[in-house]
Design a protein around this motif. Sequence first.
Motif, PDB file in Angstrom:
ATOM      1  N   LYS A 164       0.838  -1.189   0.000  1.00 16.48           N
ATOM      2  CA  LYS A 164       0.000   0.000   0.000  1.00 16.48           C
ATOM      3  C   LYS A 164       0.881   1.250   0.000  1.00 16.48           C
ATOM      4  O   LYS A 164       1.827   1.342   0.781  1.00 16.48           O
ATOM      5  N   PRO A 165       0.610   2.236  -0.862  1.00 14.06           N
ATOM      6  CA  PRO A 165       1.405   3.477  -0.842  1.00 14.06           C
ATOM      7  C   PRO A 165       1.429   4.082   0.559  1.00 14.06           C
ATOM      8  O   PRO A 165       0.390   4.122   1.240  1.00 14.06           O
ATOM      9  N   ASN A 166       2.600   4.544   0.984  1.00  8.62           N
ATOM     10  CA  ASN A 166       2.726   4.981   2.379  1.00  8.62           C
ATOM     11  C   ASN A 166       3.504   6.291   2.520  1.00  8.62           C
ATOM     12  O   ASN A 166       4.149   6.518   3.521  1.00  8.62           O
ATOM     13  N   THR A 167       3.479   7.115   1.487  1.00 15.60           N
ATOM     14  CA  THR A 167       4.189   8.397   1.578  1.00 15.60           C
ATOM     15  C   THR A 167       3.218   9.511   1.946  1.00 15.60           C
ATOM     16  O   THR A 167       2.052   9.493   1.550  1.00 15.60           O
ATOM     17  N   ALA A 168       3.724  10.509   2.694  1.00 12.19           N
ATOM     18  CA  ALA A 168       2.869  11.583   3.199  1.00 12.19           C
ATOM     19  C   ALA A 168       3.302  12.966   2.707  1.00 12.19           C
ATOM     20  O   ALA A 168       2.793  13.970   3.185  1.00 12.19           O
ATOM     21  N   PHE A 169       4.220  13.015   1.759  1.00 14.89           N
ATOM     22  CA  PHE A 169       4.702  14.318   1.270  1.00 14.89           C
ATOM     23  C   PHE A 169       4.087  14.616  -0.093  1.00 14.89           C
ATOM     24  O   PHE A 169       3.645  13.715  -0.808  1.00 14.89           O
ATOM     25  N   ASN A 170       4.069  15.902  -0.452  1.00 13.47           N
ATOM     26  CA  ASN A 170       3.419  16.331  -1.695  1.00 13.47           C
ATOM     27  C   ASN A 170       4.365  16.433  -2.883  1.00 13.47           C
ATOM     28  O   ASN A 170       3.929  16.353  -4.025  1.00 13.47           O
ATOM     29  N   ASN A 171       5.651  16.668  -2.614  1.00 11.75           N
ATOM     30  CA  ASN A 171       6.618  16.737  -3.709  1.00 11.75           C
ATOM     31  C   ASN A 171       6.777  15.373  -4.367  1.00 11.75           C
ATOM     32  O   ASN A 171       6.414  14.339  -3.788  1.00 11.75           O
ATOM     33  N   GLU A 172       7.329  15.380  -5.564  1.00 15.33           N
ATOM     34  CA  GLU A 172       7.529  14.113  -6.266  1.00 15.33           C
ATOM     35  C   GLU A 172       8.571  13.235  -5.576  1.00 15.33           C
ATOM     36  O   GLU A 172       8.471  12.010  -5.581  1.00 15.33           O
ATOM     37  N   THR A 173       9.586  13.873  -4.975  1.00 19.98           N
ATOM     38  CA  THR A 173      10.687  13.123  -4.368  1.00 19.98           C
ATOM     39  C   THR A 173      11.090  13.764  -3.045  1.00 19.98           C
ATOM     40  O   THR A 173      11.107  14.988  -2.915  1.00 19.98           O
ATOM     41  N   ALA A 174      11.399  12.947  -2.075  1.00 21.06           N
ATOM     42  CA  ALA A 174      11.971  13.400  -0.804  1.00 21.06           C
ATOM     43  C   ALA A 174      13.310  12.696  -0.618  1.00 21.06           C
ATOM     44  O   ALA A 174      13.523  11.588  -1.133  1.00 21.06           O
ATOM     45  N   TYR A 175      14.223  13.346   0.110  1.00 21.75           N
ATOM     46  CA  TYR A 175      15.554  12.774   0.308  1.00 21.75           C
ATOM     47  C   TYR A 175      15.841  12.628   1.795  1.00 21.75           C
ATOM     48  O   TYR A 175      15.435  13.464   2.612  1.00 21.75           O
ATOM     49  N   ILE A 176      16.550  11.567   2.118  1.00 19.88           N
ATOM     50  CA  ILE A 176      17.046  11.407   3.485  1.00 19.88           C
ATOM     51  C   ILE A 176      18.552  11.156   3.413  1.00 19.88           C
ATOM     52  O   ILE A 176      19.063  10.612   2.436  1.00 19.88           O
ATOM     53  N   PHE A 177      19.244  11.591   4.455  1.00 14.79           N
ATOM     54  CA  PHE A 177      20.690  11.447   4.542  1.00 14.79           C
ATOM     55  C   PHE A 177      20.996  10.599   5.770  1.00 14.79           C
ATOM     56  O   PHE A 177      20.797  11.050   6.905  1.00 14.79           O
ATOM     57  N   ILE A 178      21.465   9.398   5.531  1.00 17.80           N
ATOM     58  CA  ILE A 178      21.716   8.455   6.617  1.00 17.80           C
ATOM     59  C   ILE A 178      23.202   8.471   6.956  1.00 17.80           C
ATOM     60  O   ILE A 178      24.035   8.103   6.126  1.00 17.80           O
ATOM     61  N   PRO A 179      23.561   8.918   8.161  1.00 13.39           N
ATOM     62  CA  PRO A 179      24.984   9.003   8.523  1.00 13.39           C
ATOM     63  C   PRO A 179      25.637   7.635   8.656  1.00 13.39           C
ATOM     64  O   PRO A 179      24.971   6.612   8.845  1.00 13.39           O
ATOM     65  N   THR A 180      26.957   7.642   8.588  1.00 14.27           N
ATOM     66  CA  THR A 180      27.727   6.426   8.831  1.00 14.27           C
ATOM     67  C   THR A 180      27.465   5.948  10.263  1.00 14.27           C
ATOM     68  O   THR A 180      27.409   6.747  11.195  1.00 14.27           O
ATOM     69  N   ARG A 181      27.284   4.651  10.422  1.00 17.37           N
ATOM     70  CA  ARG A 181      27.010   4.011  11.715  1.00 17.37           C
ATOM     71  C   ARG A 181      25.685   4.480  12.330  1.00 17.37           C
ATOM     72  O   ARG A 181      25.511   4.503  13.544  1.00 17.37           O
ATOM     73  N   ALA A 182      24.745   4.865  11.509  1.00 18.23           N
ATOM     74  CA  ALA A 182      23.434   5.268  12.005  1.00 18.23           C
ATOM     75  C   ALA A 182      22.671   4.054  12.541  1.00 18.23           C
ATOM     76  O   ALA A 182      22.845   2.926  12.071  1.00 18.23           O
ATOM     77  N   SER A 183      21.823   4.282  13.536  1.00 18.04           N
ATOM     78  CA  SER A 183      20.951   3.236  14.050  1.00 18.04           C
ATOM     79  C   SER A 183      19.625   3.274  13.304  1.00 18.04           C
ATOM     80  O   SER A 183      19.321   4.240  12.602  1.00 18.04           O
ATOM     81  N   TYR A 184      18.812   2.224  13.502  1.00 17.97           N
ATOM     82  CA  TYR A 184      17.492   2.235  12.884  1.00 17.97           C
ATOM     83  C   TYR A 184      16.662   3.401  13.418  1.00 17.97           C
ATOM     84  O   TYR A 184      15.881   4.004  12.679  1.00 17.97           O
ATOM     85  N   GLN A 185      16.846   3.747  14.673  1.00 17.53           N
ATOM     86  CA  GLN A 185      16.107   4.859  15.255  1.00 17.53           C
ATOM     87  C   GLN A 185      16.452   6.168  14.543  1.00 17.53           C
ATOM     88  O   GLN A 185      15.584   7.022  14.327  1.00 17.53           O
TER      89      GLN A 185
END
Length: 347
Positions: free
Chosen positions: A31-52
């Motif tokens: 099921k589609p699960n995005t909540a933003f209106n733009n076509e694309t959103a970006y996330i930046f995951i740091p090195t050694r990031a946790s799931y949280q």
Amino acid sequence: MYIKKILIAIVLIGLVISAFFAHYVYAAMFKPNTAFNNETAYIFIPTRASYQDVREQLKPLLKDIETFDALAEQKKYTTHIKSGKFSITKGMTNNDIINSIRINSLPVQVAFNNQETIEKLAGRIATQIEADSLSLLGAMQDTTFIKENGFNKATMLGMYLPNSYEFFWNTSGVEFRDRMLTEYKRFWTSSRLAKAKAIGLSPSEVITLASIVHEESKAADEQPRIAGVYLNRLKIGMPLQADPTLKFAAYQLQEYQDTVIKRVLNKHKTIVSPYNTYLNAGLPPGLIAMPDLTAVNAVLNAEDHDYYYFAADAKRLGYHNFAKNLSQHNANARAYQNYLNRQGITK
């Protein structure tokens, strides 16, 4: 009969549970699960990031974070986090999102130019990749690396050629530095090395001279002529007498901190510094700022002429008048000095 009713009830309850579970699985995966209106959103995951850490970035972007959690746990994403820049497209399902952020790390464009010091360069790069300015500076100033690659403290900024480069966002300081060395070596083709040899300069010396040319003029069409003037002076052992080197020398002194020199004065010509090209013959120890590649190529392809002097042209600001002898140059210089006087520029 009673037992039969119980069995039917159990079957019905099982069907309800199965239907609920199927719906939950569908919602979690498809099921589609995005909540933003733009076509694309970006996330930046740091090195050694946790799931949280990842979850905190995703939560504002998703309609239902709990179904995402469930699928992330099932697909073992919670213990296999990948760092980098990732995109999420509008309408993606949880399954799509997990596949995207565990595989499709995106490159970023890293651009820089005209950085005056290695410290300012590190600060500029730190705004574009994960590495912070301290880790970048530590890698750039590594004395073993600098020495092994033929640079020194005065010339090391010249290794970083201004341009736009593609990196992964989670690039480290060492990785950035090593990539810049590769780009530097790639720039110095056999053709460019031959041109440098023909004018009697090493690659580092070409960049040092280019830094002076670039500070004299930002006009790419004039830079080869200015480079020709300085090469003519070097050939006959005449001091470069380059005003930008006086400014550079002055800015190293406490009295000139937090000031802007708009007019070079005679007192600046007496500053004791290896960068004072009025007092010292030849090139200064290193570059005075990061030159554009147009200035580097201007030195390598300098105009062949008989000019030994130039002065700023008050009628064409940004350009210069060139002269073959001192008397002609003095007339050009007086014209520009008169212009500065009329503008009230005295220092």
